[in-house]
Design a protein around this motif. Structure first.
Motif, PDB file in Angstrom:
ATOM      1  N   VAL A 172       8.417   8.447  12.001  1.00 54.12           N
ATOM      2  CA  VAL A 172       7.371   8.671  12.987  1.00 54.12           C
ATOM      3  C   VAL A 172       6.456   7.461  13.047  1.00 54.12           C
ATOM      4  CG1 VAL A 172       5.681  10.313  13.844  1.00 54.12           C
ATOM      5  CG2 VAL A 172       7.435  11.080  12.255  1.00 54.12           C
ATOM      6  N   ALA A 173       6.257   6.949  14.240  1.00 53.19           N
ATOM      7  CA  ALA A 173       5.361   5.813  14.423  1.00 53.19           C
ATOM      8  C   ALA A 173       3.909   6.277  14.327  1.00 53.19           C
ATOM      9  CB  ALA A 173       5.618   5.144  15.765  1.00 53.19           C
ATOM     10  N   ASN A 174       3.037   5.319  14.073  1.00 52.28           N
ATOM     11  CA  ASN A 174       1.616   5.626  13.959  1.00 52.28           C
ATOM     12  C   ASN A 174       0.980   5.826  15.329  1.00 52.28           C
ATOM     13  OD1 ASN A 174       1.074   5.670  11.079  1.00 52.28           O
ATOM     14  ND2 ASN A 174       1.669   3.515  11.101  1.00 52.28           N
ATOM     15  N   SER A 175      -0.302   6.094  15.330  1.00 46.16           N
ATOM     16  CA  SER A 175      -1.082   6.476  16.498  1.00 46.16           C
ATOM     17  C   SER A 175      -0.822   7.959  16.787  1.00 46.16           C
ATOM     18  CB  SER A 175      -0.757   5.576  17.688  1.00 46.16           C
ATOM     19  OG  SER A 175      -1.753   5.699  18.679  1.00 46.16           O
ATOM     20  N   MET A 176      -0.571   8.349  18.036  1.00 45.75           N
ATOM     21  CA  MET A 176      -0.450   9.777  18.346  1.00 45.75           C
ATOM     22  C   MET A 176       0.844  10.426  17.862  1.00 45.75           C
ATOM     23  SD  MET A 176      -3.288  10.759  19.394  1.00 45.75           S
ATOM     24  CE  MET A 176      -2.782  12.447  19.665  1.00 45.75           C
ATOM     25  N   GLY A 179      -0.010  14.307  -1.219  1.00 46.04           N
ATOM     26  CA  GLY A 179      -0.055  13.235  -0.239  1.00 46.04           C
ATOM     27  C   GLY A 179       1.325  12.728   0.113  1.00 46.04           C
ATOM     28  N   GLN A 180       1.366  11.631   0.851  1.00 46.69           N
ATOM     29  CA  GLN A 180       2.641  11.094   1.317  1.00 46.69           C
ATOM     30  C   GLN A 180       3.583  10.817   0.158  1.00 46.69           C
ATOM     31  OE1 GLN A 180       2.498   7.393   3.548  1.00 46.69           O
ATOM     32  NE2 GLN A 180       4.571   7.673   4.301  1.00 46.69           N
ATOM     33  N   GLY A 181       4.843  11.122   0.377  1.00 50.08           N
ATOM     34  CA  GLY A 181       5.862  10.866  -0.633  1.00 50.08           C
ATOM     35  C   GLY A 181       7.226  11.208  -0.093  1.00 50.08           C
ATOM     36  N   PRO A 182       8.275  10.720  -0.731  1.00 48.82           N
ATOM     37  CA  PRO A 182       9.637  11.023  -0.284  1.00 48.82           C
ATOM     38  C   PRO A 182      10.006  12.472  -0.554  1.00 48.82           C
ATOM     39  CG  PRO A 182       9.696   9.846  -2.365  1.00 48.82           C
ATOM     40  CD  PRO A 182       8.263   9.857  -1.931  1.00 48.82           C
ATOM     41  N   PHE A 209       0.807  -1.217   0.000  1.00 47.47           N
ATOM     42  CA  PHE A 209       0.000   0.000   0.000  1.00 47.47           C
ATOM     43  C   PHE A 209       0.845   1.274   0.000  1.00 47.47           C
ATOM     44  CE2 PHE A 209      -3.220  -3.021   1.553  1.00 47.47           C
ATOM     45  CZ  PHE A 209      -4.226  -2.738   0.648  1.00 47.47           C
ATOM     46  N   GLN A 210       2.110   1.171   0.377  1.00 47.21           N
ATOM     47  CA  GLN A 210       2.996   2.339   0.311  1.00 47.21           C
ATOM     48  C   GLN A 210       3.830   2.323  -0.972  1.00 47.21           C
ATOM     49  OE1 GLN A 210       6.263   4.649   3.040  1.00 47.21           O
ATOM     50  NE2 GLN A 210       5.073   3.096   4.079  1.00 47.21           N
ATOM     51  N   GLU A 211       3.616   1.288  -1.800  1.00 47.08           N
ATOM     52  CA  GLU A 211       4.306   1.152  -3.092  1.00 47.08           C
ATOM     53  C   GLU A 211       5.827   1.121  -2.917  1.00 47.08           C
ATOM     54  OE1 GLU A 211       2.804   3.996  -5.912  1.00 47.08           O
ATOM     55  OE2 GLU A 211       0.720   3.408  -5.588  1.00 47.08           O
ATOM     56  N   ILE A 212       6.272   0.236  -2.032  1.00 45.96           N
ATOM     57  CA  ILE A 212       7.694   0.026  -1.775  1.00 45.96           C
ATOM     58  C   ILE A 212       8.086  -1.323  -2.369  1.00 45.96           C
ATOM     59  CG2 ILE A 212       9.415  -0.357   0.030  1.00 45.96           C
ATOM     60  CD1 ILE A 212       7.834   1.590   1.761  1.00 45.96           C
ATOM     61  N   PRO A 213       9.141  -1.374  -3.176  1.00 50.44           N
ATOM     62  CA  PRO A 213       9.481  -2.620  -3.881  1.00 50.44           C
ATOM     63  C   PRO A 213      10.234  -3.619  -3.003  1.00 50.44           C
ATOM     64  CG  PRO A 213      11.002  -0.890  -4.529  1.00 50.44           C
ATOM     65  CD  PRO A 213      10.002  -0.251  -3.600  1.00 50.44           C
ATOM     66  N   LEU A 214       9.699  -4.814  -2.897  1.00 48.63           N
ATOM     67  CA  LEU A 214      10.362  -5.933  -2.230  1.00 48.63           C
ATOM     68  C   LEU A 214      10.326  -7.142  -3.149  1.00 48.63           C
ATOM     69  CD1 LEU A 214       8.824  -5.845   1.389  1.00 48.63           C
ATOM     70  CD2 LEU A 214      10.961  -4.785   0.636  1.00 48.63           C
ATOM     71  N   ASN A 247       4.990   4.777   8.288  1.00 48.75           N
ATOM     72  CA  ASN A 247       4.337   3.614   7.679  1.00 48.75           C
ATOM     73  C   ASN A 247       2.838   3.863   7.573  1.00 48.75           C
ATOM     74  OD1 ASN A 247       6.733   2.273   7.385  1.00 48.75           O
ATOM     75  ND2 ASN A 247       6.421   0.860   9.081  1.00 48.75           N
ATOM     76  N   ARG A 248       2.465   4.727   6.613  1.00 53.09           N
ATOM     77  CA  ARG A 248       1.054   5.078   6.433  1.00 53.09           C
ATOM     78  C   ARG A 248       0.381   4.273   5.329  1.00 53.09           C
ATOM     79  NH1 ARG A 248      -1.193   7.119  10.624  1.00 53.09           N
ATOM     80  NH2 ARG A 248      -2.779   8.137   9.334  1.00 53.09           N
ATOM     81  N   GLY A 249       1.083   3.243   4.826  1.00 45.62           N
ATOM     82  CA  GLY A 249       0.424   2.372   3.859  1.00 45.62           C
ATOM     83  C   GLY A 249      -0.746   1.648   4.491  1.00 45.62           C
TER      84      GLY A 249
END
Length: 580
Positions: A406-410, A222-225, A91-96, A431-433
């Motif tokens: 930055v971690a999720n939640s607050m 939106g989110q991006g590098p 969902f974050q479009e990171i290649p693995l 990690n907002r994917g």
């Protein structure tokens, strides 16, 4: 010839296509693949015992190098432990390139160890799943493996990027003999050429007509590098064309007097007239997800007449429920062409005729500046020690030209409400994917392994303890700085409306815990310090960010009820601000 020669071909093919980073979780069934990677002179391997952490460390590496990273694990339930990282990468479009060892198919459900149904195990959370044969008696099997390996690697490298899975059933013997040599070549490389997207002259004319017919234009990122070229053209459009450009902190749009970064504050208003004044006729979006709930609700309630999404692929997402055109184009190239092609003089003259008072951009920027001052005034108070004010002081102290994970939640919400100044040159990752708490620390470890910059992980206590296996390896680099906001529970549930009103809040939502990060830090060989006041924080920060021969962890202990009370007080300030 070494056993499992097709694995040597696969590894060599990865190298030929520029994939040279691998994260490996140990196991016996995966031994042939592990040895192939370990013995290739051009592959950098890292060993992480916990598959869940390994997957997210690979995500962090791939974020940095913007190339696929190999992830290896053994058969059985080990594969399932990669699922959270695979979903985040998708969902974050990171290649693995996920390589999972397996037993031959005839041994599935035959009471044999470490054997589960691994074919297509990640479902829709990978771009595609492939499986190689267990036997290579017929020449067609070699041709098939060669073709599939090329296809899988090519797919991982094409946009939209994301994880690709190859399942590898392996027969015994799994280990080479002492006199066996590994021969990695030759291998057939099937290249997939990339094409630069192009729009026909007729299409550009249509877009220009729509552009010029819209009185109010809004660009939302939106989110991006961090992308200096994109920031430069957006700043030019904002300055010269007076078009508001809006973005969350995860968009890496900094606070610079031009970009709108406080929309979550000033859009939290019920006045219909004010909201109508900020409704765009044409909305242009690029990037991925947005944090700001108020921005999303605003656009869903007051949709634009036209909405263009600019992205380099055709996967359709419509979070604002207003999309009218999906334009498959690289955002930077699109805005640069738009800027060079639009009749600037005609655009400016039309805009002057329609806006006799403050321009559309000025309405957005005025509120943004006022909201910024409100947040700073609220957080500069030192009467009560609370989490968000702590985060503001941490952001102010970040080293120039560093990274913030930055971690999720607050934590990610605090950082988004505070923002970062352009002069700080801090890149932001999150990690907002899938927006889960799992893997936030591991992703930061992966990033710190890949860059020489200082990498700061800002994380809550629940997310930290959930992912502390990120530090259970021999890889934790010296440039890593971990800040744990420890309020001894899931504080977000006390702050958001739904669970905070339930009598079961303490037992079933906040999951109170008495733990400290001290033992985890010491086990990982990290320099540890704990603070419980503003004065202690001020004294700790200068040394915390200095270079060191060991990574560091700063634990900041606050009271979660105080945190909730202060955030509630902030909301009252916002209501008063938006009612004036």
């Amino acid at each position: 010839m070494a056993i499992h020669q097709h694995l040597l071909h696969l590894v060599e093919l990865c190298v030929r296509k520029g994939i040279r980073q691998a994260v490996i979780s140990p196991g016996s069934r995966s031994a042939p693949l592990t040895l192939a990677l370990a013995r290739h002179p051009e592959i950098t391997t890292r060993v992480v015992a916990d598959e869940r952490s390994a997957g997210f460390i690979a995500v962090g590496i791939a974020q940095q190098i913007r190339q696929p990273v190999i992830v290896v694990c053994t058969s059985g339930s080990a594969v399932y432990n990669l699922a959270p990282a695979v979903a985040e990468a998708y969902f974050q479009e990171i290649p693995l390139l996920v390589l999972t060892a397996d037993r031959p198919k005839e041994w599935t459900h035959q009471l044999d160890g470490q054997t589960i149904y691994q074919t297509d195990i990640f479902g829709k959370h990978v771009k595609q799943s492939f499986e190689l044969p267990a036997d290579f008696v017929h020449p067609d099997a070699h041709w098939f493996a060669e073709r599939v390996s090329n296809e899988a690697i090519n797919l991982a490298r094409t946009k939209p990027r994301g994880p690709v899975h190859i399942n590898l059933p392996l027969r015994e013997p799994l280990y080479p003999t002492a006199d066996e040599t590994f021969e990695f070549g030759p291998v057939r490389v099937i290249e997939q050429l990339s094409a630069t997207p192009a729009l026909s002259p007729e299409t550009w004319h249509w877009l220009q007509d729509e552009w010029e017919s819209a009185e109010r234009k809004l660009i939302a990122v939106g989110q991006g590098p961090h992308d200096p070229a994109l920031l430069a053209i957006l700043k030019k459009i904002s300055e010269e064309w007076q078009i508001p450009v809006v973005g969350d902190v995860i968009s890496n749009l900094p606070r610079n007097g031009e970009f709108i970064t406080q929309s979550d504050v000033f859009l939290n208003v019920s006045d219909t007239k004010i909201r109508e004044e900020r409704r765009p006729d044409l909305l242009i979006t690029c990037g991925q997800s947005f944090i700001s709930k108020q921005f999303k609700l605003f656009l869903r309630s007051y949709p634009p007449r036209q909405h263009w999404q600019i992205q380099p692929h055709t996967r359709l997402a419509d979070p604002f429920q207003s999309l009218t055109r999906l334009i498959p184009y690289e955002p930077t190239a699109f805005f640069e062409k738009l800027f060079s092609d639009i009749d600037y003089q005609r655009f400016v003259s039309n805009d002057d005729e329609t806006d006799s008072d403050d321009s559309f951009q000025e309405k957005w920027q005025t509120l943004d500046r006022k909201a910024t001052r409100l947040v700073k005034r609220f957080l500069n108070e030192e009467t009560v020690f609370h989490e968000w004010a702590v985060v503001q002081r941490l952001l102010d102290a970040l080293p120039t030209d560093s990274q913030l994970h930055v971690a999720n939640s607050m934590p990610v919400r605090y950082v988004n409400l505070s923002g970062l100044d352009e002069s700080q040159r801090v890149e932001v990752f999150a990690n907002r994917g899938t927006s889960g708490i799992d893997g936030c620390l591991s992703t930061a470890v992966g990033a710190a392994l890949t860059t020489s910059k200082t990498v700061t992980a800002l994380i809550g206590d629940v997310a930290f303890f959930y992912d502390r296996n990120a530090l259970w390896n021999n890889l934790v680099p010296n440039n890593l700085r971990v800040i744990v906001l420890n309020n001894h529970g899931g504080n977000i549930f006390r702050i958001i409306d739904g669970p905070s009103r339930q009598p079961e809040l303490d037992a079933y939502f906040e999951t109170s815990q008495p733990l400290s990060a001290e033992n985890t830090a010491k086990d990982a060989g990290m320099i540890y310090r704990k603070v419980t006041s503003y004065s202690e924080l001020k004294a700790a920060l200068p040394d915390f960010f200095t270079e060191s021969d060991r990574p560091k962890l700063l634990e900041i202990e606050t009271d979660r009820r105080t945190n909730a009370e202060q955030f509630s007080r902030y909301k009252q300030w916002v209501q008063e601000f938006n009612s004036n």
